[in-house]
Scaffold this motif. Structure first.
Motif, mmCIF file in Angstrom:
data_model
loop_
_atom_site.group_PDB
_atom_site.id
_atom_site.type_symbol
_atom_site.label_atom_id
_atom_site.label_comp_id
_atom_site.label_asym_id
_atom_site.label_seq_id
_atom_site.Cartn_x
_atom_site.Cartn_y
_atom_site.Cartn_z
ATOM 1 N N VAL A 144 5.620 -4.414 -7.668
ATOM 2 C CA VAL A 144 4.682 -3.713 -8.550
ATOM 3 C C VAL A 144 3.222 -4.026 -8.197
ATOM 4 N N LEU A 145 2.971 -4.981 -7.298
ATOM 5 C CA LEU A 145 1.600 -5.441 -7.054
ATOM 6 C C LEU A 145 0.620 -4.336 -6.651
ATOM 7 N N PRO A 146 0.966 -3.444 -5.693
ATOM 8 C CA PRO A 146 -0.014 -2.409 -5.361
ATOM 9 C C PRO A 146 -0.358 -1.503 -6.538
ATOM 10 N N PHE A 147 0.572 -1.379 -7.465
ATOM 11 C CA PHE A 147 0.378 -0.463 -8.582
ATOM 12 C C PHE A 147 -0.448 -1.096 -9.706
ATOM 13 N N ILE A 148 -0.286 -2.399 -9.918
ATOM 14 C CA ILE A 148 -1.023 -3.033 -11.017
ATOM 15 C C ILE A 148 -2.302 -3.740 -10.552
ATOM 16 N N LEU A 149 -2.382 -4.040 -9.239
ATOM 17 C CA LEU A 149 -3.612 -4.660 -8.731
ATOM 18 C C LEU A 149 -4.597 -3.634 -8.192
ATOM 19 N N ALA B 266 4.158 -7.410 4.088
ATOM 20 C CA ALA B 266 3.710 -7.982 2.815
ATOM 21 C C ALA B 266 3.603 -6.894 1.752
ATOM 22 N N PRO B 267 3.815 -7.241 0.483
ATOM 23 C CA PRO B 267 3.715 -6.227 -0.584
ATOM 24 C C PRO B 267 2.297 -5.700 -0.782
ATOM 25 N N THR C 94 8.459 1.894 6.161
ATOM 26 C CA THR C 94 7.227 2.632 6.454
ATOM 27 C C THR C 94 6.486 2.977 5.176
ATOM 28 N N LEU C 95 7.207 3.497 4.202
ATOM 29 C CA LEU C 95 6.581 3.843 2.928
ATOM 30 C C LEU C 95 6.076 2.590 2.219
ATOM 31 N N ALA C 96 6.846 1.514 2.234
ATOM 32 C CA ALA C 96 6.427 0.270 1.577
ATOM 33 C C ALA C 96 5.130 -0.261 2.187
ATOM 34 N N ASN C 97 5.024 -0.239 3.514
ATOM 35 C CA ASN C 97 3.813 -0.713 4.176
ATOM 36 C C ASN C 97 2.633 0.218 3.944
ATOM 37 N N ALA C 98 2.902 1.510 3.884
ATOM 38 C CA ALA C 98 1.837 2.465 3.595
ATOM 39 C C ALA C 98 1.252 2.204 2.207
ATOM 40 N N ILE C 99 2.132 1.962 1.238
ATOM 41 C CA ILE C 99 1.679 1.646 -0.116
ATOM 42 C C ILE C 99 0.857 0.359 -0.117
ATOM 43 N N ALA C 100 1.329 -0.649 0.611
ATOM 44 C CA ALA C 100 0.669 -1.959 0.633
ATOM 45 C C ALA C 100 -0.745 -1.886 1.191
ATOM 46 N N GLN C 101 -1.018 -0.876 2.025
ATOM 47 C CA GLN C 101 -2.324 -0.768 2.667
ATOM 48 C C GLN C 101 -3.174 0.366 2.089
#
Length: 328
Positions: A255-260, A208-209, A226-233
């Motif tokens: 963009v969700l992890p960055f703006i939320l 998930a994002p 791996t990087l995408a999931n690390a960002i998401a968490q």
């Protein structure tokens, strides 16, 4: 006077590397001549020697993106005969002869004097991997990530960057979560200071994002899912440092992890980093890294063994750091 070197050549699409004898006239332009003591094998060296990535731009070329040794001749201000120096990346093993040789001639702009208490061997036990790990730590600190903020995830933790990052961060008081595909080496990671070990497969598949918040910061040398999931968490106002692509160069996120969550994604470049940044990284390594921890990550090989180790590193079979004694 001749010297030994590992020379990469290309015929068609195939790259081969062979031990040869070169002469000083074969050295490339530069204002500092170095008697090389050590080099090392990084993931990028594996890519270069295998041809899996377009690292080497001109052939034939002495490979090796790192070197350390003693200055034999210099016309560069501030670099004197007898100085112990280290070179990381720049044009090494791309357009300029690299570290897999007993001699090198480089621009003085590419050199850093090795800080005490490091030896030339220590400098290559660190190499580009250790210097990159410190660049990641500096980026975390710049983003305000202190030990009281929470856990730091280190992906590819058994590799060169990962091993040094675990040792550095734990020594600075951070609680480190180490992600690895080699759970049988949990003891090695705990000895370096990891508080928790997780299987890389938890992170390596599409996810998930945005997911539950787990860590305040990340040192990632893997990329892709791996990087995408690390960002998401990553927690609110956390910092993720990206310095590698062992899994892939894609990044399927939103963009969700960055703006939320106001997450910062910090790119880490070790090749063209300015001299001031390199000096800061090396001084911090000398201050913050326990040499006993460094010894745990390191094994030494000779020049003839480099091609085999370079192939193994691409398969994820190399633990920690491999130092190349070019005079062995």
């Amino acid at each position: 006077m001749t010297f030994k070197a590992l020379l990469a050549s290309k015929a068609g699409d195939k790259i081969s590397s062979n031990l040869v004898e070169l002469d000083e006239k074969d050295l490339m332009p530069g204002d500092v001549t170095i008697a090389v003591d050590y080099s090392t094998v990084n993931f990028k060296d594996g890519l270069a020697l295998s041809g899996r990535a377009d690292v080497i731009k001109t052939f034939p070329l002495v490979a090796g993106i790192d070197l350390s040794g003693t200055v034999e001749a210099s016309s560069y201000p501030g670099i004197d005969v007898g100085d112990k120096v280290v070179a990381n990346s720049w044009g090494l093993s791309q357009t300029h002869h690299g570290g897999y040789a007993q001699k090198a001639r480089l621009s003085g702009d590419w050199l850093v004097k090795i800080p005490q208490p490091f030896s030339t061997k220590d400098a290559m036990a660190l190499g580009t991997a250790g210097y990159t790990a410190m660049l990641c730590v500096l980026a975390l600190e710049h983003g305000g990530i202190t030990p009281d903020r929470g856990d730091i995830l280190v992906t590819g933790a058994n590799g060169g960057v990962g091993s040094i990052a675990v040792a550095l961060l734990s020594g600075l008081g951070y609680r480190v979560v180490a992600s690895t595909g080699r759970l049988e080496e949990t003891g090695y990671l705990r000895d370096l200071g990891a508080a928790e070990i997780i299987d890389r497969h938890i992170l390596s598949e599409p996810g998930a994002p945005v997911a539950a918040e787990r860590w305040a910061g990340v040192v990632d040398s893997v990329g892709s899912h791996t990087l995408a999931n690390a960002i998401a968490q990553t927690q609110y106002r956390g910092v993720v440092t990206a310095c590698g692509l062992a899994q892939g160069l894609d990044l399927a996120t939103t963009v969700l992890p960055f703006i939320l969550r106001n997450v910062t994604l910090a790119g880490i470049d070790s090749v063209n980093a300015p001299q001031s940044v390199r000096l800061e990284a090396w001084m911090r390594l000398a201050r913050d890294l326990d040499l006993k921890q460094l010894a745990r990550t390191t094994k030494v090989i000779g020049l003839a063994e480099v091609p085999d180790i370079a192939a193994s590193i691409l398969e994820g079979k190399v633990q920690g750091r491999t130092v190349v004694d070019v005079n062995a």
